[in-house]
Scaffold this motif. Structure first.
Motif, short mmCIF file in Angstrom:
data_model
loop_
_atom_site.label_atom_id
_atom_site.label_comp_id
_atom_site.label_asym_id
_atom_site.label_seq_id
_atom_site.Cartn_x
_atom_site.Cartn_y
_atom_site.Cartn_z
N ASP A 284 41.05 46.12 50.21
CA ASP A 284 40.08 45.02 51.97
C ASP A 284 40.68 44.42 53.04
OD1 ASP A 284 38.20 44.71 48.96
OD2 ASP A 284 39.73 43.22 48.91
N SER A 300 36.26 48.30 52.31
CA SER A 300 36.66 47.19 50.82
C SER A 300 36.79 49.17 50.31
CB SER A 300 36.23 46.94 49.93
OG SER A 300 36.98 46.56 48.89
N ALA A 303 34.76 50.99 45.34
CA ALA A 303 33.88 52.06 44.81
C ALA A 303 34.42 53.41 45.10
CB ALA A 303 32.95 51.85 46.11
N GLN A 307 34.69 51.36 52.51
CA GLN A 307 32.71 51.89 52.66
C GLN A 307 32.71 50.23 53.57
OE1 GLN A 307 30.50 53.57 52.80
NE2 GLN A 307 31.15 55.18 51.14
N TYR A 309 31.34 46.08 53.71
CA TYR A 309 30.70 45.13 52.56
C TYR A 309 30.43 43.81 53.82
CZ TYR A 309 31.95 47.64 48.85
OH TYR A 309 32.45 49.04 47.41
N LYS A 319 28.43 42.13 48.33
CA LYS A 319 27.70 43.07 48.80
C LYS A 319 27.90 44.50 49.67
CE LYS A 319 23.91 39.76 47.85
NZ LYS A 319 22.44 38.78 48.75
N ARG A 320 28.22 45.85 49.45
CA ARG A 320 28.29 46.80 49.39
C ARG A 320 27.03 46.87 50.84
NH1 ARG A 320 29.41 52.75 47.22
NH2 ARG A 320 29.17 53.76 48.97
N PHE A 323 25.93 53.24 52.32
CA PHE A 323 26.36 54.16 51.40
C PHE A 323 26.11 56.17 51.41
CE2 PHE A 323 24.70 49.73 49.65
CZ PHE A 323 24.87 50.08 48.26
#
Length: 428
Positions: A284, A300, A303, A307, A309, A319-320, A323
């Motif tokens: 992170d 982070s 996943a 991506q 967050y 929360k992501r 995508f």
């Protein structure tokens, strides 16, 4: 009788036409029908007039808000005055101008005073008369101030051309902290180190610049104070980097590594009270504050790939956000709060700048097929422009762009490679 009836019928139309002539012209930047305003910057009069006028023209063109007309096509006489009755507005209309700016520059002791006059050509009237000042040794500053006043008049928002941009330059085996005017010109070296310097970030009041320094042999957070050029360690935290001040200047978010794992931390702006706000086994890093200081965007790989967050400033409710793509990094939250700019790498290992709306998750591209590297975006303090690093013309340079990527201008380059630009705050 018929003439009277006709006159009465035309009277409301005449009133409406007169009212429209008195309406103030605005540039609605957010409108889907936005078009740059054609403006003529007449030759300025007085000391350093040509240099000041050229800065104004360049700034207004760089803003993307104006279609700055070429002085070579002007039809008005050079001796034309400043009083509206003395101006032949038809000649300015003939070259396509909607706005007209004139200025008289005079030296007053240690200052240059610029007497700015702004006119609406179609209405044939003066709409702004204001005197702005700058140090006599810095006519460029006067040009930036005049450009900001013109932007403020037409947009009802502060201009950003009196602000500054700081970046890291690697040249001749040195890492330099370099300060530029907002147009990428007038570089000044603030700090020169043989050890690595990374990721500068401004204190919101513009008094200090936070950087990651390897002066101790490992990354730590240091601050550079512009008033006295003092450079000091902010906190004795090893392997800390990427520090950013909260919008109120009271806290610093940063990345720190312990045991080979990186997390987002927050501490007080004086370096005390450091606390971890993420504790995931994944990496992170790269925090960026929301304009209200309530949330943090960060990167982070929890996943599987890096991506974007978003979480609260205390680390809750992550929360992501992205995508698309498999390598997204360097989030920078817009001062307007509506977009987060970031860097993404595609399957060709080409880096480009994108923006994502935190409310909807919609992603839009800013750069494409403009070199192999466009990265590390930073917002202007009004949220209307971005500055980022590019290699489109060879060694890493700086580009200023609107968030749609429709108007992009390389503004700084030359010796060495530039990286990690950070756009400074508005002047207090």
């Amino acid at each position: 009788m018929r003439r009277l009836a006709l006159a009465l019928a035309l009277f409301p139309l005449a009133l409406a036409t007169a009212a429209r002539a008195q309406e103030r012209t605005y540039v609605d930047v957010g409108s889907p029908n936005f078009q740059p305003l054609p403006i003529a910057i007449a030759p300025f009069q007085g000391e350093a007039a040509d240099a000041v006028a050229e800065v104004v023209r360049s700034d207004l063109a760089l803003s993307g808000l104006f279609d700055v007309l070429d002085p070579k096509g002007f039809l008005a006489e050079a001796a034309e005055g400043f009083a509206a009755p003395s101006i032949r507005f038809a000649r300015w209309a003939d070259v396509g101008a909607d706005g007209l700016a004139k200025a008289r520059v005079q030296r007053s002791g240690t200052e240059l005073a610029g007497e700015l006059h702004l006119y609406e050509v179609r209405a044939g009237r003066e709409v702004l008369a204001k005197t702005v000042r700058a140090p006599a040794a810095d006519p460029r500053a006067l040009g930036h101030h005049i450009a900001d006043e013109i932007v403020r008049h037409y947009t009802r928002e502060p201009g950003v051309f009196s602000t500054r941009i700081v970046a890291i330059r690697k040249a001749r085996g040195l890492f330099e902290l370099v300060l530029f005017d907002a147009d990428g010109k007038n570089p000044r070296v603030l700090l020169s180190e043989r050890t690595i310097l990374l990721t500068p970030a401004w204190r919101p009041d513009g008094s200090e610049i936070l950087v990651t320094s390897y002066r101790s042999g490992y990354p730590e957070l240091w601050t550079y104070r512009l008033a006295d050029r003092a450079f000091r360690r902010l906190a004795p935290i090893r392997n800390a980097m990427g520090g950013v001040y909260s919008p109120d200047g009271r806290r610093v978010a940063f990345t720190a590594s312990e045991g080979g794992n990186s997390d987002v931390w927050v501490m007080n702006a004086d370096g005390t009270g450091a606390r971890r706000v993420t504790s995931h086994a994944a990496l992170d890093l790269s925090p960026s504050w929301s304009p209200d200081g309530a949330r943090l965007a960060f990167v982070s790989d929890r996943a599987g790939t890096p991506q974007l967050y978003v979480m609260t400033a205390e680390g809750a409710d992550p929360k992501r956000l992205t995508f698309q793509g498999n390598y997204n990094q360097t989030p920078q939250w817009s001062p307007r709060g509506d977009q987060i700019a970031f860097t993404a790498r595609d399957e060709r290992k080409v880096f480009d700048v994108f923006v994502v709306a935190p409310a909807s998750g919609r992603v839009d591209r800013v750069t494409q097929d403009q070199g192999r590297t466009n990265e590390e975006p930073s917002w202007a303090p009004n949220g209307r422009l971005l500055v980022f690093k590019t290699d489109r013309n060879g060694p890493a340079q700086l580009v200023i762009s609107d968030p749609r990527g429709e108007r992009q201008t390389v503004v700084a380059g030359g010796v060495g490679e530039l990286s990690a630009p950070a756009w400074g705050p508005l002047a207090e």
